[in-house]
Write a protein that holds these residues in place. Structure first.
Motif, PDB file in Angstrom:
ATOM      1  N   LEU A 569       0.858  -1.197   0.000  1.00 29.35           N
ATOM      2  CA  LEU A 569       0.000   0.000   0.000  1.00 29.35           C
ATOM      3  C   LEU A 569       0.881   1.231   0.000  1.00 29.35           C
ATOM      4  CD1 LEU A 569      -3.068  -0.409   2.374  1.00 29.35           C
ATOM      5  CD2 LEU A 569      -2.983  -0.255  -0.122  1.00 29.35           C
ATOM      6  N   GLY A 570       0.525   2.208  -0.808  1.00 30.59           N
ATOM      7  CA  GLY A 570       1.367   3.398  -0.943  1.00 30.59           C
ATOM      8  C   GLY A 570       2.225   3.338  -2.186  1.00 30.59           C
ATOM      9  N   ASP A 571       2.297   2.150  -2.796  1.00 33.40           N
ATOM     10  CA  ASP A 571       3.055   2.019  -4.048  1.00 33.40           C
ATOM     11  C   ASP A 571       2.235   2.537  -5.225  1.00 33.40           C
ATOM     12  OD1 ASP A 571       5.183   0.833  -2.816  1.00 33.40           O
ATOM     13  OD2 ASP A 571       4.673  -1.231  -3.417  1.00 33.40           O
ATOM     14  N   VAL A 572       2.948   2.987  -6.228  1.00 33.92           N
ATOM     15  CA  VAL A 572       2.314   3.296  -7.511  1.00 33.92           C
ATOM     16  C   VAL A 572       2.809   2.245  -8.496  1.00 33.92           C
ATOM     17  CG1 VAL A 572       2.088   4.997  -9.355  1.00 33.92           C
ATOM     18  CG2 VAL A 572       2.255   5.762  -6.972  1.00 33.92           C
ATOM     19  N   VAL A 573       1.873   1.522  -9.074  1.00 30.59           N
ATOM     20  CA  VAL A 573       2.250   0.413  -9.949  1.00 30.59           C
ATOM     21  C   VAL A 573       2.121   0.845 -11.412  1.00 30.59           C
ATOM     22  CG1 VAL A 573       1.738  -1.978 -10.594  1.00 30.59           C
ATOM     23  CG2 VAL A 573       1.418  -1.222  -8.218  1.00 30.59           C
ATOM     24  N   TYR A 574       3.162   0.563 -12.177  1.00 29.48           N
ATOM     25  CA  TYR A 574       3.119   0.826 -13.614  1.00 29.48           C
ATOM     26  C   TYR A 574       3.152  -0.502 -14.363  1.00 29.48           C
ATOM     27  CZ  TYR A 574       4.145   5.648 -12.358  1.00 29.48           C
ATOM     28  OH  TYR A 574       4.080   6.899 -11.818  1.00 29.48           O
ATOM     29  N   VAL A 586      -4.472  -8.255 -34.284  1.00 29.13           N
ATOM     30  CA  VAL A 586      -4.482  -9.076 -33.069  1.00 29.13           C
ATOM     31  C   VAL A 586      -4.109  -8.205 -31.864  1.00 29.13           C
ATOM     32  CG1 VAL A 586      -3.783 -11.237 -31.970  1.00 29.13           C
ATOM     33  CG2 VAL A 586      -3.700 -11.035 -34.450  1.00 29.13           C
ATOM     34  N   PRO A 587      -5.012  -7.317 -31.463  1.00 29.55           N
ATOM     35  CA  PRO A 587      -4.738  -6.545 -30.256  1.00 29.55           C
ATOM     36  C   PRO A 587      -4.977  -7.400 -29.020  1.00 29.55           C
ATOM     37  CG  PRO A 587      -6.694  -5.667 -31.419  1.00 29.55           C
ATOM     38  CD  PRO A 587      -6.315  -6.963 -32.067  1.00 29.55           C
ATOM     39  N   HIS A 588      -4.332  -7.021 -27.922  1.00 32.73           N
ATOM     40  CA  HIS A 588      -4.724  -7.519 -26.609  1.00 32.73           C
ATOM     41  C   HIS A 588      -5.166  -6.322 -25.785  1.00 32.73           C
ATOM     42  CE1 HIS A 588      -3.304 -11.589 -27.240  1.00 32.73           C
ATOM     43  NE2 HIS A 588      -2.183 -11.101 -27.738  1.00 32.73           N
ATOM     44  N   GLY A 589      -6.060  -6.598 -24.860  1.00 31.90           N
ATOM     45  CA  GLY A 589      -6.470  -5.543 -23.947  1.00 31.90           C
ATOM     46  C   GLY A 589      -5.892  -5.837 -22.576  1.00 31.90           C
ATOM     47  N   PHE A 590      -5.971  -4.863 -21.679  1.00 34.01           N
ATOM     48  CA  PHE A 590      -5.456  -5.091 -20.334  1.00 34.01           C
ATOM     49  C   PHE A 590      -6.233  -4.246 -19.336  1.00 34.01           C
ATOM     50  CE2 PHE A 590      -2.682  -4.082 -16.750  1.00 34.01           C
ATOM     51  CZ  PHE A 590      -2.342  -5.372 -16.319  1.00 34.01           C
ATOM     52  N   ALA A 591      -6.722  -4.898 -18.265  1.00 31.69           N
ATOM     53  CA  ALA A 591      -7.440  -4.159 -17.230  1.00 31.69           C
ATOM     54  C   ALA A 591      -7.229  -4.840 -15.886  1.00 31.69           C
ATOM     55  CB  ALA A 591      -8.926  -4.101 -17.554  1.00 31.69           C
ATOM     56  N   VAL A 592      -7.132  -4.045 -14.825  1.00 31.11           N
ATOM     57  CA  VAL A 592      -6.993  -4.540 -13.450  1.00 31.11           C
ATOM     58  C   VAL A 592      -8.198  -4.074 -12.655  1.00 31.11           C
ATOM     59  CG1 VAL A 592      -5.389  -4.777 -11.508  1.00 31.11           C
ATOM     60  CG2 VAL A 592      -4.586  -3.845 -13.692  1.00 31.11           C
ATOM     61  N   LYS A 593      -8.623  -4.904 -11.729  1.00 32.18           N
ATOM     62  CA  LYS A 593      -9.781  -4.524 -10.908  1.00 32.18           C
ATOM     63  C   LYS A 593      -9.457  -3.327  -9.999  1.00 32.18           C
ATOM     64  CE  LYS A 593     -12.749  -6.233  -7.225  1.00 32.18           C
ATOM     65  NZ  LYS A 593     -12.954  -7.286  -6.227  1.00 32.18           N
ATOM     66  N   GLY A 594     -10.388  -2.401  -9.911  1.00 31.04           N
ATOM     67  CA  GLY A 594     -10.352  -1.306  -8.929  1.00 31.04           C
ATOM     68  C   GLY A 594      -9.096  -0.457  -8.949  1.00 31.04           C
ATOM     69  N   GLY A 595      -8.816   0.187  -7.808  1.00 27.20           N
ATOM     70  CA  GLY A 595      -7.632   1.031  -7.722  1.00 27.20           C
ATOM     71  C   GLY A 595      -7.872   2.419  -8.272  1.00 27.20           C
ATOM     72  N   ALA A 596      -7.037   3.371  -7.873  1.00 21.21           N
ATOM     73  CA  ALA A 596      -7.147   4.714  -8.434  1.00 21.21           C
ATOM     74  C   ALA A 596      -6.558   4.693  -9.830  1.00 21.21           C
ATOM     75  CB  ALA A 596      -6.394   5.694  -7.559  1.00 21.21           C
ATOM     76  N   MET A 611      -0.149   1.322 -17.993  1.00 20.90           N
ATOM     77  CA  MET A 611      -1.240   1.702 -17.106  1.00 20.90           C
ATOM     78  C   MET A 611      -0.689   1.994 -15.725  1.00 20.90           C
ATOM     79  SD  MET A 611      -4.433  -0.353 -15.604  1.00 20.90           S
ATOM     80  CE  MET A 611      -5.099  -0.825 -17.176  1.00 20.90           C
ATOM     81  N   LYS A 612      -1.063   3.163 -15.230  1.00 23.21           N
ATOM     82  CA  LYS A 612      -0.689   3.534 -13.866  1.00 23.21           C
ATOM     83  C   LYS A 612      -1.823   3.055 -12.967  1.00 23.21           C
ATOM     84  CE  LYS A 612       0.205   7.898 -11.494  1.00 23.21           C
ATOM     85  NZ  LYS A 612       0.192   9.351 -11.746  1.00 23.21           N
ATOM     86  N   TRP A 613      -1.467   2.382 -11.869  1.00 27.37           N
ATOM     87  CA  TRP A 613      -2.505   1.790 -11.020  1.00 27.37           C
ATOM     88  C   TRP A 613      -2.096   1.942  -9.564  1.00 27.37           C
ATOM     89  CZ3 TRP A 613      -2.616  -2.839  -7.936  1.00 27.37           C
ATOM     90  CH2 TRP A 613      -3.898  -3.308  -7.605  1.00 27.37           C
ATOM     91  N   ILE A 614      -2.967   2.519  -8.759  1.00 35.35           N
ATOM     92  CA  ILE A 614      -2.636   2.779  -7.354  1.00 35.35           C
ATOM     93  C   ILE A 614      -3.630   2.041  -6.465  1.00 35.35           C
ATOM     94  CG2 ILE A 614      -2.212   4.582  -5.625  1.00 35.35           C
ATOM     95  CD1 ILE A 614      -2.020   6.554  -8.086  1.00 35.35           C
TER      96      ILE A 614
END
Ligand code: K7E
Ligand code: CUA
Length: 659
Positions: A569-574, A586-596, A611-614
């Motif tokens: 917690l407190g990390d910024v994930v790239y 042939v694209p791929h998509g990418f998504a993560v649940k929730g987060g700022a 994608m920046k994910w907090i």
């Protein structure tokens, strides 16, 4: 043309009247339902359309790409708005394209489009688009159908007469719809009632690197009297070197324009000799002014856009530089301002006018030489109307807006109030044919109809109102386009189709001009993205203080790594995700649940996006591919574990390096 709402209110009544007055729209069934000649707009499955049409999405900030004659929607190009379908404005790489001097702006109102030209003919390289609200011009690369560049226009408000271009794409113009307190004076905090003294209307000439990259830079700005500048067109052929801008509110009202800007019988079209302006600047007659505006460019090798702030604008005062601007009186709230393929005729549209004025470029030059002026406005000569007039089209309809050409001596004008397209002979100023539109047409388009070489064949009317044309969809109905065959003497409606957003202007070109250049994938060998993962062996995780960088690959049908632990917690994930595919489509998509900053990526073959994910809470978060890429697409998934800030879980991921 959002300004026309008030006219529309009375327009509903007027439209009804006009049906009786001039009895123009034929009431027989074929006029309403189409030509009845069979399915001429039908393009069989597997066959391609003949034309690409690029239609403005208005307040959606996007562009719709349609095939003609089918009306099939092929792509939506996000320009001034975020678009989850493309990850545009969500990935770290594309966000800079939406930067302005006012910060990150996720929206704008896109009205006009113009395809690049060489010798006045479409060359298929770029498409330009205007942002009406926070003044900007964008350039779209037609190899990728993506926004490649955005430049902000300082000292203006409401970039409406834009992005019209000169015959070799030397300049793209922007004219301010709202005159504004002169930014360069250093004091914009002035009483609004000092409009006449303090407000200026800038006409901006944006330079284009037309021989190479297409990159834009501010050329110069002409500081005009404080009117509302509306639309414009470049001269062509014999009138190359000139630009024409319509304007209204020569009353210089600053309140209730509906009434106060409709006092005078005539406003103006400003004829601007931009070659002469260049000469003045070369002689040192311009003034460099301090400004602050943003220029955003996308680098295809790093797949990344960057923003820079620029600070200088060359300006020129027309009162001090005789010969660069003349005003042509133009009746009744001018709107469209269009130049025919020969460059000789300039057609004005007056929103409240009952005629169409057609001016002659030759007569204009003669009148300038003979000084046939009716006074001046702030030192800018006003030409005598009759001296410049080629002719008036009498009783054409009500509320002429925009005009396009077929290259055979005919013009096609849209009439908002009387809801019709009228075909007329330019030399004779004579009405030849009229076709009803459903309803209240704004712009219209003939493929190449604004160039020296129109392709003819079709005219499209873009309507503000659809009413009963389609199935109802609640309080809001779709906007529409109507396609007419113009190959014969009479216009025949052959299709209507819904459009996205509010269609203002559009451009169309032969499919062959673009098809052959269309990019199929980004080459991995040319991928210079600093966080690219160019093979599965390169997948890794890295901590830099509180930043966690995940170098991730994607290929049918897995991510690598697909398990990451040790994030706190407190990390910024790239998430730097690279699509290792090299096949077309042939694209791929990418998504993560929730987060700022929760968002989505869409990765083209060979592309890297971030994608920046907090994370906001501890736990295990799933991520997955959002674009159905293979039979095992649903297996294309992974987890990221988030632990408390003080936890001792080590950062790790299941990469090949570790196995
Ligand atoms: Cu007539 Cu904004 Cu070009 Cu719309 S404008 S219709
Ligand atoms: Cu990759 Cu679905």
């Amino acid at each position: 043309m959002r300004r026309l709402t008030t006219i529309f209110v009375s327009g509903v009544v007027l439209t009804a009247l006009v049906f009786f007055m001039i009895g123009c729209p034929s009431t027989d069934k074929t006029a309403v339902t189409g030509s009845g000649q069979g399915n001429e707009a039908f393009v069989p499955p597997g066959k391609h359309d003949d034309f690409y049409a690029f239609m403005s999405g208005g307040f959606s900030g996007q562009i719709g790409v349609y095939g003609l004659p089918s009306g099939r929607l092929l792509r939506v190009i996000p320009v001034f708005s975020q678009d989850a379908e493309k990850g545009y404005g969500y990935s770290e790489e594309t966000k800079p394209l939406l930067n302005t001097s006012h910060g990150f702006i996720q929206w704008d109102d896109l009205h006009h489009l113009q395809l690049s030209v060489t010798n006045g003919e479409q060359d298929g390289r770029w498409l330009f688009a205007n942002a009406n609200n926070t003044p900007r011009i964008a350039r779209i690369d037609l190899r990728t159908f993506r926004t490649a560049e955005v430049i902000e226009i300082p000292n203006t408000g409401g970039n409406h007469a834009s992005p019209f271009i000169t015959e070799n794409t030397e300049y793209i113009v922007s004219a301010t719809r709202f005159s504004v307190p002169n930014e360069y004076s250093g004091n914009t905090d002035v009483p609004i009632e000092t409009y006449k003294e303090n407000f200026k209307g800038a006409l901006t000439f944006v330079k284009c690197d037309n021989k190479n990259s297409g990159e834009m830079s501010l050329g110069f700005q002409i500081l005009m009297p404080g009117f509302n500048y509306d639309l414009s067109r470049a001269g062509k052929d014999k009138s190359h070197g000139w630009f024409f801008f319509s304007c209204y509110n020569s009353e210089q009202a600053n309140t209730m324009l509906e009434i106060n800007a409709s006092q005078k019988d005539k406003d103006f079209i400003a004829a601007v000799n931009w070659k002469k302006a260049e000469e003045y600047i070369a002689q040192g007659k311009g003034k460099m002014m301090k400004a602050s505006y943003i220029h955003n460019t996308y680098d295809e090798s790093t797949h990344t856009a960057k923003s820079e702030t620029l600070t200088d604008v060359m300006t020129i005062d027309p009162a001090e530089c005789p010969g660069i601007v003349y005003y042509i009186p133009t009746p009744k709230s001018p709107h469209g301002c269009d130049v025919d393929p020969t460059g000789e005729y300039i057609v004005g549209g007056g929103k409240l006018a009952a005629i169409i004025p057609v001016y002659s470029f030759t007569k204009m030059l003669d009148a300038i030489n003979a000084k046939k002026f009716d006074g001046d406005f702030n030192g800018i000569p006003v030409l005598n109307y009759q001296a410049v007039l080629h002719g008036e089209v009498k009783k054409p309809g009500l509320g002429p807006l925009h005009t396009e050409f077929d290259g055979k001596g005919n013009a096609y004008t849209s009439f908002f109030v009387s809801s019709e397209i009228v075909k007329w002979d330019i030399k004779e100023c004579k009405v030849l044919d009229r076709a009803p539109t459903y309803y209240s047409v704004g712009h219209l388009l003939v493929p190449g109809g604004d160039t020296r070489k129109p392709h003819g064949k079709y005219v499209i009317g873009m309507n503000k109102i659809t009413k009963d044309r389609y199935l109802p969809t609640g309080p809001e109905l779709t906007q529409s386009a109507q396609l007419y065959d113009i190959s014969g003497d009479k216009m025949r409606m052959i299709l209507d189709f819904p459009t996205i957003g509010e269609p203002h202007y559009a451009q169309a070109c032969p499919a062959d001009l673009l098809k052959k250049n269309s990019l199929k994938s980004y080459k991995l060998t040319e991928n210079k993205h600093p966080y690219a993962t160019l093979g599965e062996k390169e997948a890794k995780v890295e901590r830099k203080g509180n930043d966690v960088h995940i170098y991730m690959s994607s290929i049918r049908s897995h991510f690598l790594p697909d398990n990451v632990e040790g994030v706190k917690l407190g990390d910024v994930v790239y998430f730097h995700v690279t699509n290792l595919e090299q096949d077309w489509d042939v694209p791929h998509g990418f998504a993560v649940k929730g987060g700022a900053d929760c968002s989505e990526l869409l990765l083209m073959p060979g592309e890297t996006q971030t994608m920046k994910w907090i994370p906001k809470a501890t736990g295990v978060y799933p991520f997955y591919c959002t674009d159905f890429c293979s039979a095992l697409h649903q297996e294309m998934q992974g987890y990221i574990r988030v632990s408390p800030a003080n936890s001792s879980v080590e950062l790790k991921a299941n990469t090949l390096a570790k196995n």
